[in-house]
Design an enzyme around this catalytic site. Structure first.
Site, PDB file in Angstrom:
ATOM      1  N   ASP A   1       0.569   8.443   3.494  1.00  0.00           N
ATOM      2  CA  ASP A   1       1.194   9.421   2.699  1.00  0.00           C
ATOM      3  C   ASP A   1       2.129   9.863   3.642  1.00  0.00           C
ATOM      4  OD1 ASP A   1      -0.322  10.462   4.900  1.00  0.00           O
ATOM      5  OD2 ASP A   1      -1.305  11.891   3.768  1.00  0.00           O
ATOM      6  N   SER A   2       2.506   9.380   4.834  1.00  0.00           N
ATOM      7  CA  SER A   2       3.903   9.531   5.507  1.00  0.00           C
ATOM      8  C   SER A   2       5.028   9.004   4.539  1.00  0.00           C
ATOM      9  CB  SER A   2       4.067   8.641   6.682  1.00  0.00           C
ATOM     10  OG  SER A   2       3.406   7.503   6.784  1.00  0.00           O
TER      11      SER A   2
ATOM     12  N   ASP B   1      -3.910   5.851   2.074  1.00  0.00           N
ATOM     13  CA  ASP B   1      -4.318   7.282   2.105  1.00  0.00           C
ATOM     14  C   ASP B   1      -4.639   7.795   0.896  1.00  0.00           C
ATOM     15  OD1 ASP B   1      -4.262   7.728   4.838  1.00  0.00           O
ATOM     16  OD2 ASP B   1      -2.136   8.060   4.920  1.00  0.00           O
TER      17      ASP B   1
ATOM     18  N   LYS C   1      -8.231   5.817   3.103  1.00  0.00           N
ATOM     19  CA  LYS C   1      -8.313   6.446   4.205  1.00  0.00           C
ATOM     20  C   LYS C   1      -8.349   7.958   4.068  1.00  0.00           C
ATOM     21  CE  LYS C   1      -4.962   6.757   7.569  1.00  0.00           C
ATOM     22  NZ  LYS C   1      -4.826   8.100   7.657  1.00  0.00           N
TER      23      LYS C   1
ATOM     24  N   GLU D   1      -8.685  12.146   5.925  1.00  0.00           N
ATOM     25  CA  GLU D   1      -8.541  12.913   6.809  1.00  0.00           C
ATOM     26  C   GLU D   1      -9.778  13.940   6.821  1.00  0.00           C
ATOM     27  OE1 GLU D   1      -4.652  14.616   7.148  1.00  0.00           O
ATOM     28  OE2 GLU D   1      -3.638  12.705   7.113  1.00  0.00           O
TER      29      GLU D   1
ATOM     30  N   GLU E   1      -5.828  10.455  16.019  1.00  0.00           N
ATOM     31  CA  GLU E   1      -4.022  10.965  16.022  1.00  0.00           C
ATOM     32  C   GLU E   1      -3.940  11.925  16.918  1.00  0.00           C
ATOM     33  OE1 GLU E   1      -0.188  11.822  13.296  1.00  0.00           O
ATOM     34  OE2 GLU E   1      -1.977  11.199  12.553  1.00  0.00           O
TER      35      GLU E   1
END
Length: 272
Positions: A52-53, A91, A121, A123, A190
């Protein structure tokens, strides 16, 4: 001691487990489009993260929060068409899985069906365990992400290192174990202290991939555009720039402009 890379014709979640067992480090980079994915895959990367970056490096937003599920599917589909070997992880974007396990499953199914990617993925730890279980029960591989979780940046209020204090470090270790027990095939850590990351990696059977988490983990991930120097202002300690494409591309484009203005381009050999 370095371990020679084996010739895996196709990287799967089992491959990553085998790599950890054999002491072979896992290489992971982001990609968001067909052309870059083709280059990254051809260079031998093990895992490609459609992160999602993309919200930052492709769309120019300050955070990862604005990117939508439809946009992630578009980027993932583009990457899938350029990859033959690497495992592709996508993501789940902010808002598509945190509040409702059923919504989480619908989001994950859309990514898998509409993009052809191999895994997703998410978070977080304990807070999203029900969403993770729901996705895993559908047979979709899940990678976890702990430490600095960019989708929660407004809760943290800073991009500084996480889990430096004992209480947060203990929660991170508990969440990592929870993710493994739930069935996640790997975890990204991270921006956490290297000592803590090494401890987590050694305590788990599943691979731990770090970004700003030292070299005691099972692999590393970077954002491609940062690693090859296409971004200019981002200078975290953990980033090693292997190229400086910002300067190289600026020089090349400036030269092109000059050549067009001076009618040097196209030359006689460059026209029909």
């Amino acid at each position: 001691m370095s371990v020679a890379q084996k010739d895996y014709k196709k990287v799967t979640v089992k491959t990553l487990s085998d790599m950890k067992a054999h002491g072979e480090k896992i290489s992971m980079l982001t990609a968001y489009d067909y052309t870059m994915a083709t280059i990254v895959d051809g260079a031998g990367i093990d895992v490609i993260l459609v992160g999602d970056s993309a919200s930052n490096v492709m769309a120019g937003y300050q955070t990862t929060l604005p990117i939508t599920l439809d946009q992630m599917i578009y980027h993932a589909s583009s990457v899938v068409r350029g990859v033959n070997r690497a495992l592709i992880v996508v993501d789940l974007p902010f808002g598509s899985y945190q509040s409702d396990p059923k919504e989480a499953l619908r989001s994950a199914i859309r990514i898998m069906k509409e993009s052809g990617a191999h895994s997703i993925k998410v978070e977080g730890g304990k807070e999203i365990k029900e969403s993770i279980k729901r996705i895993l029960n559908a047979g979709i591989p899940v990678m976890g992400h702990l430490g600095l979780t960019p989708q929660s940046i407004y809760k943290f209020g800073t991009f500084s290192v996480r889990a430096k204090e004992e209480e947060e470090a203990e929660k991170l270790k508990a969440d990592a174990l929870l993710l493994q027990k739930a069935g996640c095939f790997a975890i990204v850590l991270e921006k956490v202290p290297a000592k803590l990351a090494k401890e987590v990696a050694e305590s788990l059977d599943i691979p731990v991939i770090g970004i700003g988490a030292g070299n005691g983990v099972d692999g590393q991930v970077l954002v491609l555009h940062d690693m090859i120097g296409m971004t200019k202002e981002f200078h975290p300690r953990f980033l090693r720039r292997y190229l400086n494409l910002y300067e190289d591309m600026t020089t090349a484009i400036s030269q092109y402009v000059d050549d067009v203005k001076s009618v040097d381009f196209p030359s006689d050999k460059e026209q029909y």
